[in-house]
Design a protein around this motif. Sequence first.
Motif, short mmCIF file in Angstrom:
data_model
loop_
_atom_site.label_atom_id
_atom_site.label_comp_id
_atom_site.label_asym_id
_atom_site.label_seq_id
_atom_site.Cartn_x
_atom_site.Cartn_y
_atom_site.Cartn_z
N VAL A 149 1.50 6.77 -6.76
CA VAL A 149 0.38 7.65 -7.10
C VAL A 149 0.79 9.11 -6.91
O VAL A 149 0.57 9.96 -7.79
N LEU A 150 1.39 9.41 -5.75
CA LEU A 150 1.79 10.79 -5.46
C LEU A 150 2.84 11.30 -6.44
O LEU A 150 2.81 12.46 -6.84
N THR A 164 0.81 3.97 -3.05
CA THR A 164 0.45 5.36 -2.83
C THR A 164 1.61 6.30 -3.12
O THR A 164 1.40 7.41 -3.61
N THR A 165 2.83 5.87 -2.87
CA THR A 165 4.01 6.67 -3.24
C THR A 165 4.04 6.88 -4.74
O THR A 165 4.28 7.99 -5.23
N ASP A 182 -6.69 3.95 -7.99
CA ASP A 182 -6.66 5.41 -7.98
C ASP A 182 -7.40 5.93 -9.21
O ASP A 182 -7.76 5.16 -10.09
N ILE A 212 0.84 -1.20 0.00
CA ILE A 212 0.00 0.00 0.00
C ILE A 212 0.88 1.25 0.00
O ILE A 212 0.61 2.21 -0.74
N GLN A 213 1.93 1.23 0.78
CA GLN A 213 2.86 2.36 0.84
C GLN A 213 3.50 2.62 -0.53
O GLN A 213 3.56 3.77 -1.00
N ARG A 257 -7.66 10.74 -5.79
CA ARG A 257 -8.19 9.77 -4.83
C ARG A 257 -7.48 8.43 -4.96
O ARG A 257 -7.06 8.04 -6.04
N VAL A 258 -7.39 7.74 -3.82
CA VAL A 258 -6.90 6.36 -3.77
C VAL A 258 -7.90 5.58 -2.92
O VAL A 258 -8.35 6.06 -1.89
N TRP A 259 -8.27 4.38 -3.38
CA TRP A 259 -9.18 3.52 -2.64
C TRP A 259 -8.44 2.24 -2.27
O TRP A 259 -7.69 1.69 -3.08
N ILE A 260 -8.70 1.77 -1.05
CA ILE A 260 -8.09 0.53 -0.58
C ILE A 260 -9.21 -0.32 0.02
O ILE A 260 -9.89 0.11 0.95
N ILE A 298 -6.44 -2.13 -4.59
CA ILE A 298 -5.94 -0.77 -4.40
C ILE A 298 -6.08 -0.08 -5.75
O ILE A 298 -5.63 -0.61 -6.77
#
Length: 110
Positions: free
Chosen positions: A23-24, A20-21, A51, A16-17, A31-34, A49
Motif C-alpha cells: 500500500v505504501l 501495508t508495505t 485500503d 499484514i506487513q 487508509r488501511v483497514w484490518i 485487509i
Amino acid sequence: MRKKDIFIEVQLYRIIQEFTTNVLKHSEASRVWIYIKDYPKYNNLGVIISDNGQSFDYEAVKKGMGIKNIESRIKSMNAEHKWKNVLGKGSRIIIKIPYNHESSNQNSIN
C-alpha cells in the motif's frame, strides 16, 4: 477471541506487513483497514485487509514478490482467500483460516 497458535500469529503479522508495505509503495491510499474476527460456528478465523488506494489488476501483478509472499503464507495455513480489487477505489483481501491446520478442500474462495 481465543488465543491463536504462534504459527498463525506470525503468518498473519507477515501478511499484514506485506499488504501495508505494498500500500505504501504503490497504492497512494490514505487508509488501511484490518478486521480479524473469530467464527466458531464455522470453525475458522476471518481476516479482511483493505485500503482506499488506486488498487491493481491482479492478473498483471500476480507474479510480483509481494503477492507471491502473501499467497504463499495463506497456503501454508491451509487457508482460503479471495482478492476483491476495484481499480481507482481500493484493494481488499479476504482470508478464511481454519482453526486447525488440516488441509482444506480449496485454496481460494469462489
